[in-house]
Design a protein around this motif. Structure first.
Motif, short mmCIF file in Angstrom:
data_model
loop_
_atom_site.label_atom_id
_atom_site.label_comp_id
_atom_site.label_asym_id
_atom_site.label_seq_id
_atom_site.Cartn_x
_atom_site.Cartn_y
_atom_site.Cartn_z
N ARG A 19 -24.28 8.00 -13.72
CA ARG A 19 -24.79 9.09 -12.89
C ARG A 19 -26.17 8.75 -12.32
O ARG A 19 -26.48 9.08 -11.19
CB ARG A 19 -24.89 10.37 -13.71
CG ARG A 19 -23.53 10.97 -13.95
CD ARG A 19 -23.63 12.24 -14.74
NE ARG A 19 -22.30 12.83 -14.86
CZ ARG A 19 -22.06 13.99 -15.44
NH1 ARG A 19 -23.06 14.68 -15.96
NH2 ARG A 19 -20.84 14.45 -15.51
N ALA A 40 -11.59 10.80 -12.42
CA ALA A 40 -12.47 11.98 -12.48
C ALA A 40 -13.94 11.54 -12.43
O ALA A 40 -14.77 12.17 -11.75
CB ALA A 40 -12.20 12.78 -13.75
N ARG A 43 -14.87 10.38 -8.85
CA ARG A 43 -15.12 11.49 -7.94
C ARG A 43 -16.51 12.07 -8.19
O ARG A 43 -17.26 12.37 -7.26
CB ARG A 43 -14.07 12.59 -8.15
CG ARG A 43 -12.74 12.29 -7.50
CD ARG A 43 -11.67 13.24 -8.01
NE ARG A 43 -10.55 13.33 -7.09
CZ ARG A 43 -10.42 14.28 -6.16
NH1 ARG A 43 -11.31 15.24 -6.06
NH2 ARG A 43 -9.39 14.29 -5.34
N ASP A 44 -16.84 12.24 -9.47
CA ASP A 44 -18.14 12.80 -9.83
C ASP A 44 -19.28 11.93 -9.29
O ASP A 44 -20.22 12.42 -8.68
CB ASP A 44 -18.22 12.90 -11.36
CG ASP A 44 -19.56 13.40 -11.86
OD1 ASP A 44 -19.94 14.52 -11.46
OD2 ASP A 44 -20.23 12.69 -12.63
N VAL A 47 -19.77 12.26 -5.49
CA VAL A 47 -20.53 13.45 -5.07
C VAL A 47 -22.02 13.27 -5.39
O VAL A 47 -22.89 13.69 -4.65
CB VAL A 47 -19.98 14.72 -5.76
CG1 VAL A 47 -20.86 15.92 -5.44
CG2 VAL A 47 -18.55 14.98 -5.33
N ARG A 48 -22.30 12.60 -6.51
CA ARG A 48 -23.70 12.42 -6.90
C ARG A 48 -24.44 11.38 -6.07
O ARG A 48 -25.62 11.16 -6.28
CB ARG A 48 -23.78 12.06 -8.39
CG ARG A 48 -23.48 13.24 -9.29
CD ARG A 48 -23.41 12.84 -10.74
NE ARG A 48 -22.80 13.88 -11.55
CZ ARG A 48 -23.48 14.83 -12.20
NH1 ARG A 48 -24.80 14.87 -12.12
NH2 ARG A 48 -22.86 15.75 -12.89
N ARG B 68 -18.31 17.57 -14.46
CA ARG B 68 -18.14 16.62 -13.36
C ARG B 68 -17.94 17.32 -12.02
O ARG B 68 -17.26 18.34 -11.94
CB ARG B 68 -16.95 15.69 -13.63
CG ARG B 68 -17.24 14.77 -14.78
CD ARG B 68 -16.03 13.98 -15.24
NE ARG B 68 -16.25 13.65 -16.63
CZ ARG B 68 -15.85 14.41 -17.65
NH1 ARG B 68 -15.17 15.51 -17.43
NH2 ARG B 68 -16.15 14.07 -18.88
N PHE B 69 -18.53 16.72 -11.01
CA PHE B 69 -18.21 17.17 -9.65
C PHE B 69 -16.84 16.61 -9.27
O PHE B 69 -16.44 15.55 -9.76
CB PHE B 69 -19.27 16.65 -8.67
CG PHE B 69 -20.59 17.34 -8.81
CD1 PHE B 69 -20.80 18.57 -8.23
CD2 PHE B 69 -21.61 16.76 -9.56
CE1 PHE B 69 -22.02 19.21 -8.37
CE2 PHE B 69 -22.82 17.40 -9.70
CZ PHE B 69 -23.04 18.63 -9.11
N ILE B 70 -16.14 17.33 -8.41
CA ILE B 70 -14.81 16.90 -8.01
C ILE B 70 -14.81 16.48 -6.55
O ILE B 70 -14.23 15.47 -6.18
CB ILE B 70 -13.78 18.03 -8.27
CG1 ILE B 70 -13.72 18.29 -9.80
CG2 ILE B 70 -12.41 17.65 -7.73
CD1 ILE B 70 -12.94 19.53 -10.20
N ALA B 71 -15.47 17.24 -5.70
CA ALA B 71 -15.53 16.89 -4.28
C ALA B 71 -16.69 17.62 -3.62
O ALA B 71 -17.16 18.64 -4.13
CB ALA B 71 -14.23 17.26 -3.58
#
Lengths: 246, 437
Positions: A19, A40, A43-44, A47-48, B68-71
């Motif tokens: 992260r 998963a 994807r996280d 976005v970060r 967690r972020f997904i989109a």
């Protein structure tokens, strides 16, 4: 843009490090056993702020496929700036004492598979004449203790391997960081009766690891106070130590 | 494994957590507890004050690891994330890209799932309503169905029951939220003190229209001519300036003192100083969003100052027509009791309707204040305050509650039967057990 290879990417510590790197716009390749978890996390991280994230499904015990994984990493990332090996398991010491095959399995997941990856990645980074190699071991490797000496000896094997490998890589301008976490609040340690005062959060640990790798540190105790605790543990005279049950 | 309490640390019913890190842990956790003959409840950041976040079985699914972020679509400002993502995490990702949460409560440590389950509101309720108005879709895991997606068009009944549904209609696995654009992360704020409650209502009537964010601090110890004195604060995002995530220095309350540090003397001293510190003429300043929205976040675990007995928050909303008299009556009761704390907040809410069935705000004025827990509180002051709220046609906020009667709850939230009909039989909170008797 930093290009990063993460083996054992779904471990809590590795994901927390990822992260941080993602927020700085890194390009990452995640390697792990479980495709859904990798997806998963990918994807996280996207976005970060990660520039791009790819995944590669691999069981670290499947040594013959390690080269294929490295080839995929080189294909995706080009040059590898940072490679972090973070996979591992926490053996049940009691069960291992009664079951040789279980002991050998734990040694494979915590020692030999790690050493296999280190061998492969070290040679690649040496050839690049560039990069930071890092591996998560444990404070448990500093001295065998009755409560977890299977885990401890596996981690000690990796740390000793690193001691010998580091000077070789140094000459090629490649750093090797041996990361030794103490108790960290992760799914791996869930359910263990750990002293709350000594348990760190993955996020705190990750800050120190990311910083330590960037500064090309050799050995990194996380959190730092474990260096002092382990110094004392190592200095305990053997006649006393064998009478303890820790 | 360490057990968990609610934010107010009252009632003291420790919760045994099952840590959940992945969506499948939710289904597994539900099934495991079902096999043991236990109901359960999702526990996120643990910031609900009373017993609405505590499981009737005292066994919770700890969902803070679902983070967690997904989109994200930064063109339209839509973000999808797992339920354990906190507002702090959300802001650290969205602010640099020019987006802010459309609604934010007084702490950024809440989780997305918890914020939906309580249909939280913030200082801009008069403009944006509650968070539920900005939730596009959400994913639910129930013990009796396959994972499902709810929105204003699909599974509508469940969607409306889940917003403000106190976590009872299924485990919220993820949600998609519409953010609001900002040009800078700095807030231009105006602060001005007022001497009476009438002055508050006058200020609010004019200034609420001009500003996005409005809230007032109120001196709950002031009586007689000073009754209802306080400090009005309004703000707006600045049009120019950096888009910076704030990293303020944070202190931690390291221990729980043996007795509450909040008592009559400390409250009186603090309130007088705070009130006098503000000026009668408006003071304008521009600063980071963090101290404006989240002043209490700068001290972690501040709930410990109330000592081992913990504290209770009393938050009610009084409808527009009876707001002036109702709030005055409440303040008179509180001042006369000598209880209360420096943390007292007054805010006008609008009539913007939430899709949520059990949403708390209504057009009127909301008062929130903290009290160190004591028997006198539960047996003397709170019943008096409840009577005022009841007579004024108002209601209490379940997220803050540890005391309201079943009758008051059922009278002021008539839609509770619809939520009960859609409740997952495996999910039950101590609050729900108490108010649906």
């Amino acid at each position: 843009m930093t290009r990063i290879l993460l083996v054992g990417a779904s471990s809590a510590i590795a994901a927390a490090c990822a992260r941080r790197w993602a927020a700085d716009g890194a390009q990452l390749m995640l390697v792990g056993r479980d495709a859904d978890k990798l997806e998963a996390i990918a994807r996280d991280l996207t976005v970060r702020g990660a520039a791009s994230v790819s995944t590669f499904v691999l069981d670290a015990l499947d040594t013959p496929r390690h080269a294929e994984m490295l080839a995929a990493a080189v294909h995706t990332l080009g040059t590898i700036d940072i490679a972090l090996i973070a996979h591992g398991t926490l053996p049940n010491q009691q069960a291992c004492q009664l079951d040789v095959s279980q002991t050998l399995r734990e040694l494979a997941s915590n020692a030999t598979s790690v050493i296999a990856l280190l061998t492969l990645l070290a040679t690649h980074l040496e050839g690049q004449q560039h990069g930071s190699l890092a591996v998560i071991t444990s404070v448990a490797g500093d001295r065998g203790r009755p409560s977890n000496y299977v885990y401890g000896s596996a981690k000690a094997a990796v740390s000793t391997f690193c001691e010998g490998l580091r000077p070789r890589l140094f000459k090629a301008g490649v750093s090797l960081t041996d990361i030794r976490p103490g108790f960290v609040n992760t799914p791996m340690t869930a359910g263990l009766p750990l002293p709350a005062m000594l348990v760190a959060e993955p996020d705190t640990v990750a800050t120190r690891i990311v910083h330590g790798i960037a500064r090309k540190r050799d050995v990194l105790y996380v959190p730092a106070f474990w260096a002092i605790i382990l110094l004392i543990v190592r200095l305990l005279p053997r006649p006393l130590f064998k009478r303890l049950s820790c | 494994m360490p057990t968990l309490l609610s934010w107010g640390r009252h009632p003291q019913t420790p919760q045994t957590p099952t840590p959940c890190h992945w969506p499948d842990d939710l289904s597994r956790g539900l099934a495991d507890l079902q096999r043991q003959g236990r109901t359960t409840l999702a526990y996120g950041a643990g910031l609900s004050y009373g017993d609405s976040g505590l499981a009737a079985s005292d066994h919770v699914l700890h969902t803070i690891g679902l983070d967690r972020f997904i989109a994200a679509d930064w063109q339209t400002g839509r973000v999808t994330a797992q339920a354990g993502v906190t507002f702090e995490q959300m802001l650290s990702v969205s602010i640099p890209r020019g987006w802010y949460l459309p609604v934010s409560p007084g702490t950024k440590y809440v989780t997305l799932g918890g914020a939906i389950a309580n249909d939280v509101h913030g200082k801009n309720h008069h403009r944006h309503g509650t968070l539920g108005r900005h939730i596009v879709r959400l994913g639910l895991r129930r013990s009796d169905r396959a994972p499902l997606v709810c929105s204003a068009t699909d599974e509508t009944a469940l969607f409306r029951a889940t917003i403000g549904g106190l976590g009872l209609t299924g485990l919220i696995e993820w949600a998609e939220v519409k953010l609001m654009p900002i040009r800078s992360s700095r807030i231009r704020s105006v602060t001005q003190r007022f001497d009476t409650l009438d002055e508050f209502f006058a200020l609010s009537a004019t200034l609420d229209l001009q500003h996005e964010f409005c809230v007032s601090w109120i001196d709950c110890g002031a009586a007689g001519r000073s009754l209802g004195r306080g400090v009005y604060m309004a703000g707006d995002f600045a049009d120019e300036g950096p888009l910076e995530v704030a990293h303020p220095r944070r202190l931690t309350m390291p221990v729980t003192p043996p007795v509450s540090l909040v008592n009559r003397a400390t409250v009186r001293a603090f309130n007088a100083l705070y009130w006098r510190h503000a000026t009668r003429t408006p003071t304008v300043r521009t600063g980071s969003y963090a101290p404006f929205f989240y002043p209490l976040d700068s001290v972690l675990q501040w709930n410990r100052i109330y000592g081992p007995a913990g504290f209770q928050q009393y938050q009610c909303v009084i409808p527009e027509a009876s707001a002036r008299d109702g709030i005055a009556a409440l303040l008179r009761e509180i001042a006369a009791s000598g209880l209360g704390s420096p943390l007292a907040v007054l805010k006008r809410c609008s009539d913007l309707a939430s899709p949520g069935l059990l949403s708390f705000p209504m057009a009127g004025t909301t008062l929130a204040l903290d009290f160190p827990h004591s028997d006198r509180l539960t047996h003397d002051l709170f019943p008096r305050l409840d009577a005022v709220v009841r007579n004024a046609g108002g209601r209490l906020y379940p997220a803050k509650d540890a005391h309201m009667s079943a009758r008051d709850f059922q009278d002021s939230y008539p839609a509770w039967t619809a939520v009960e009909a859609l409740r997952d039989p495996q999910l039950l909170s101590r609050f729900w057990q108490r108010v649906t008797r």
